[in-house]
Design a protein around this motif. Structure first.
Motif, PDB file in Angstrom:
ATOM      1  N   GLY A 103       0.801  -1.217   0.000  1.00 14.50           N
ATOM      2  CA  GLY A 103       0.000   0.000   0.000  1.00 14.50           C
ATOM      3  C   GLY A 103       0.832   1.263   0.000  1.00 14.50           C
ATOM      4  N   VAL A 104       1.919   1.255  -0.794  1.00 10.83           N
ATOM      5  CA  VAL A 104       2.804   2.414  -0.845  1.00 10.83           C
ATOM      6  C   VAL A 104       2.936   2.897  -2.280  1.00 10.83           C
ATOM      7  CG1 VAL A 104       4.130   1.786   1.205  1.00 10.83           C
ATOM      8  CG2 VAL A 104       4.847   0.927  -1.039  1.00 10.83           C
ATOM      9  N   ASP A 105       3.402   4.132  -2.402  1.00  8.07           N
ATOM     10  CA  ASP A 105       3.625   4.745  -3.703  1.00  8.07           C
ATOM     11  C   ASP A 105       5.110   4.663  -4.023  1.00  8.07           C
ATOM     12  OD1 ASP A 105       3.423   6.214  -6.018  1.00  8.07           O
ATOM     13  OD2 ASP A 105       3.380   8.152  -5.004  1.00  8.07           O
ATOM     14  N   LEU A 106       5.478   3.937  -5.071  1.00  6.34           N
ATOM     15  CA  LEU A 106       6.878   3.817  -5.472  1.00  6.34           C
ATOM     16  C   LEU A 106       7.099   4.515  -6.806  1.00  6.34           C
ATOM     17  CD1 LEU A 106       7.569   0.016  -4.770  1.00  6.34           C
ATOM     18  CD2 LEU A 106       8.022   1.960  -3.274  1.00  6.34           C
ATOM     19  N   ASP A 107       8.198   5.220  -6.908  1.00  3.68           N
ATOM     20  CA  ASP A 107       8.606   5.794  -8.190  1.00  3.68           C
ATOM     21  C   ASP A 107       9.352   4.701  -8.948  1.00  3.68           C
ATOM     22  OD1 ASP A 107       9.680   7.168 -10.325  1.00  3.68           O
ATOM     23  OD2 ASP A 107      10.029   8.992  -9.168  1.00  3.68           O
ATOM     24  N   VAL A 108       8.598   3.887  -9.650  1.00  2.00           N
ATOM     25  CA  VAL A 108       9.147   2.701 -10.301  1.00  2.00           C
ATOM     26  C   VAL A 108      10.239   3.063 -11.289  1.00  2.00           C
ATOM     27  CG1 VAL A 108       8.593   0.772 -11.838  1.00  2.00           C
ATOM     28  CG2 VAL A 108       7.055   1.358  -9.948  1.00  2.00           C
ATOM     29  N   ASP A 109      10.019   4.093 -12.088  1.00  4.83           N
ATOM     30  CA  ASP A 109      11.022   4.471 -13.093  1.00  4.83           C
ATOM     31  C   ASP A 109      12.333   4.871 -12.441  1.00  4.83           C
ATOM     32  OD1 ASP A 109       9.227   3.994 -15.126  1.00  4.83           O
ATOM     33  OD2 ASP A 109       8.590   6.086 -15.311  1.00  4.83           O
ATOM     34  N   ALA A 110      12.272   5.664 -11.374  1.00  2.00           N
ATOM     35  CA  ALA A 110      13.492   6.111 -10.700  1.00  2.00           C
ATOM     36  C   ALA A 110      14.226   4.948 -10.052  1.00  2.00           C
ATOM     37  CB  ALA A 110      13.169   7.183  -9.662  1.00  2.00           C
ATOM     38  N   LEU A 111      13.485   4.041  -9.436  1.00  2.22           N
ATOM     39  CA  LEU A 111      14.110   2.889  -8.788  1.00  2.22           C
ATOM     40  C   LEU A 111      14.831   2.012  -9.801  1.00  2.22           C
ATOM     41  CD1 LEU A 111      11.265   1.920  -6.302  1.00  2.22           C
ATOM     42  CD2 LEU A 111      13.554   2.709  -5.676  1.00  2.22           C
ATOM     43  N   LEU A 112      14.190   1.753 -10.923  1.00  5.07           N
ATOM     44  CA  LEU A 112      14.810   0.912 -11.944  1.00  5.07           C
ATOM     45  C   LEU A 112      16.005   1.608 -12.593  1.00  5.07           C
ATOM     46  CD1 LEU A 112      11.620  -0.604 -13.615  1.00  5.07           C
ATOM     47  CD2 LEU A 112      13.243  -1.743 -12.087  1.00  5.07           C
ATOM     48  N   THR A 113      15.926   2.920 -12.735  1.00  2.62           N
ATOM     49  CA  THR A 113      17.054   3.661 -13.310  1.00  2.62           C
ATOM     50  C   THR A 113      18.261   3.590 -12.383  1.00  2.62           C
ATOM     51  OG1 THR A 113      15.626   5.180 -14.529  1.00  2.62           O
ATOM     52  CG2 THR A 113      17.866   5.943 -14.052  1.00  2.62           C
ATOM     53  N   GLU A 114      18.064   3.787 -11.088  1.00  4.59           N
ATOM     54  CA  GLU A 114      19.180   3.751 -10.141  1.00  4.59           C
ATOM     55  C   GLU A 114      19.789   2.354 -10.032  1.00  4.59           C
ATOM     56  OE1 GLU A 114      17.981   5.481  -6.467  1.00  4.59           O
ATOM     57  OE2 GLU A 114      18.043   7.511  -7.281  1.00  4.59           O
ATOM     58  N   ALA A 115      18.958   1.336 -10.238  1.00  4.39           N
ATOM     59  CA  ALA A 115      19.457  -0.040 -10.207  1.00  4.39           C
ATOM     60  C   ALA A 115      19.976  -0.474 -11.583  1.00  4.39           C
ATOM     61  CB  ALA A 115      18.359  -0.980  -9.746  1.00  4.39           C
ATOM     62  N   THR A 116      20.012   0.474 -12.536  1.00  8.67           N
ATOM     63  CA  THR A 116      20.415   0.230 -13.933  1.00  8.67           C
ATOM     64  C   THR A 116      19.645  -0.938 -14.542  1.00  8.67           C
ATOM     65  OG1 THR A 116      22.331  -1.160 -13.348  1.00  8.67           O
ATOM     66  CG2 THR A 116      22.718   1.204 -13.582  1.00  8.67           C
ATOM     67  N   ALA A 172      29.920  -1.302 -10.228  1.00 13.30           N
ATOM     68  CA  ALA A 172      28.891  -0.264 -10.079  1.00 13.30           C
ATOM     69  C   ALA A 172      27.750  -0.764  -9.206  1.00 13.30           C
ATOM     70  CB  ALA A 172      28.372   0.156 -11.454  1.00 13.30           C
ATOM     71  N   GLY A 173      27.400  -2.036  -9.358  1.00 13.08           N
ATOM     72  CA  GLY A 173      26.330  -2.591  -8.552  1.00 13.08           C
ATOM     73  C   GLY A 173      26.681  -2.634  -7.080  1.00 13.08           C
ATOM     74  N   LYS A 174      27.934  -2.900  -6.768  1.00 12.15           N
ATOM     75  CA  LYS A 174      28.362  -2.925  -5.365  1.00 12.15           C
ATOM     76  C   LYS A 174      28.343  -1.526  -4.766  1.00 12.15           C
ATOM     77  CE  LYS A 174      31.098  -7.128  -5.894  1.00 12.15           C
ATOM     78  NZ  LYS A 174      32.450  -7.720  -5.990  1.00 12.15           N
ATOM     79  N   ARG A 175      28.691  -0.528  -5.562  1.00 15.62           N
ATOM     80  CA  ARG A 175      28.587   0.858  -5.066  1.00 15.62           C
ATOM     81  C   ARG A 175      27.124   1.203  -4.791  1.00 15.62           C
ATOM     82  NH1 ARG A 175      32.618   2.076  -9.085  1.00 15.62           N
ATOM     83  NH2 ARG A 175      30.959   2.774 -10.492  1.00 15.62           N
ATOM     84  N   TRP A 176      26.239   0.802  -5.687  1.00 12.86           N
ATOM     85  CA  TRP A 176      24.802   1.029  -5.495  1.00 12.86           C
ATOM     86  C   TRP A 176      24.316   0.333  -4.227  1.00 12.86           C
ATOM     87  CZ3 TRP A 176      21.055  -3.029  -6.355  1.00 12.86           C
ATOM     88  CH2 TRP A 176      19.726  -2.609  -6.221  1.00 12.86           C
ATOM     89  N   LEU A 177      24.760  -0.898  -4.010  1.00 10.59           N
ATOM     90  CA  LEU A 177      24.385  -1.647  -2.811  1.00 10.59           C
ATOM     91  C   LEU A 177      24.808  -0.909  -1.547  1.00 10.59           C
ATOM     92  CD1 LEU A 177      23.547  -4.181  -1.175  1.00 10.59           C
ATOM     93  CD2 LEU A 177      25.812  -5.116  -1.710  1.00 10.59           C
ATOM     94  N   THR A 178      26.035  -0.404  -1.525  1.00  5.78           N
ATOM     95  CA  THR A 178      26.527   0.331  -0.356  1.00  5.78           C
ATOM     96  C   THR A 178      25.651   1.547  -0.079  1.00  5.78           C
ATOM     97  OG1 THR A 178      28.790  -0.401  -0.812  1.00  5.78           O
ATOM     98  CG2 THR A 178      28.537   1.503   0.626  1.00  5.78           C
ATOM     99  N   ASP A 179      25.245   2.238  -1.140  1.00  5.58           N
ATOM    100  CA  ASP A 179      24.385   3.412  -0.980  1.00  5.58           C
ATOM    101  C   ASP A 179      22.999   3.021  -0.466  1.00  5.58           C
ATOM    102  OD1 ASP A 179      26.387   5.076  -1.853  1.00  5.58           O
ATOM    103  OD2 ASP A 179      25.638   5.221  -3.908  1.00  5.58           O
TER     104      ASP A 179
END
Length: 225
Positions: free
Chosen positions: A122-135, A180-187
């Motif tokens: 029951g939450v609002d997710l910015d799907v496009d932004a999430l997928l972009t940040e996760a490449t 790059a994925g490991k840097r994203w994970l740390t963030d």
């Protein structure tokens, strides 16, 4: 890591115990062999505990104890002052987990996975932004079963971290990720603690040790027969 809109974490109501992870003298035995023994830990909201040690040292076992899918042989463990129980609906909504057996729907696309997640919580997710940040933006409409190992790992991590939670448990989340994925994970982990979650991570990725509040080397806890 700016701009992604994650699910808003539910605040505990008055009188609700903070979701602190506490273990005292924790031990697990399989037959005559102790997998873990003498584990003491405390992870407060906003803190990250990193579990280290070679394969077989008990990292995954400890995470299963925290999630309530395995019972200790001795000692105690509590999450929010209560014994963990993954069968409890409220517990599952407040504790998010990525373990070895975590999976996705192979026929669903990343977009469909996140839309299902948003609807379930029951939450609002910015799907496009999430997928972009996760490449994963260029694979947004490809079925998950067609993704590479690294892309599947990113999708699983999104499933665990885009939803609301008070406690986050991750078992070697860096597996199959590129640099790059490991840097994203740390963030992502830093953002979780910044939002007040208690985080427990089993990892072989050294940069996560540098940002942890606590490090527990399970190899140093030699089980006693």
């Amino acid at each position: 890591m700016k701009g992604a809109r994650f699910g808003k974490r539910a605040r505990p109501t008055a009188g609700t115990q903070a979701m602190e992870v506490v273990a005292d003298g924790l031990g697990v035995r399989a037959g005559d062999t102790w997998l873990l023994r003498g584990v003491d830990l405390r992870v407060r909201p906003g803190e990250c505990l990193v579990l280290t040690g070679p394969n077989g040292s008990g990292k995954s076992t400890l995470l299963r104890l925290v999630y309530g899918t395995q019972e200790p042989t001795e000692g105690s463990i509590t999450v929010g002052g209560l014994s963990p129980d993954e069968r409890d609906r409220d517990f599952r909504r407040r504790v998010s987990v990525l373990l070895d057996d975590s999976d996705f729907f192979a026929e669903f696309t990343p977009v469909q996975h996140l839309e299902l997640l948003a609807g379930s919580f029951g939450v609002d997710l910015d799907v496009d932004a999430l997928l972009t940040e996760a490449t994963l933006d260029d694979r947004a409409h490809v079925t998950a079963g067609s993704l590479s190992a690294g892309q599947r790992r990113r999708l699983l991590l999104l499933g665990a971290t885009a939803r609301p939670f008070d406690v986050l448990l991750l078992d070697e989340p860096e597996r199959a990720l590129d640099t790059a994925g490991k840097r994203w994970l740390t963030d992502v982990i830093a953002r979780a603690t910044g939002h007040g979650a208690a985080v427990v991570v089993a990892t072989h990725h050294p940069p996560l040790l540098d940002t942890a509040d606590h490090v527990l080397d399970l190899a140093a806890l030699a089980p006693v027969s």
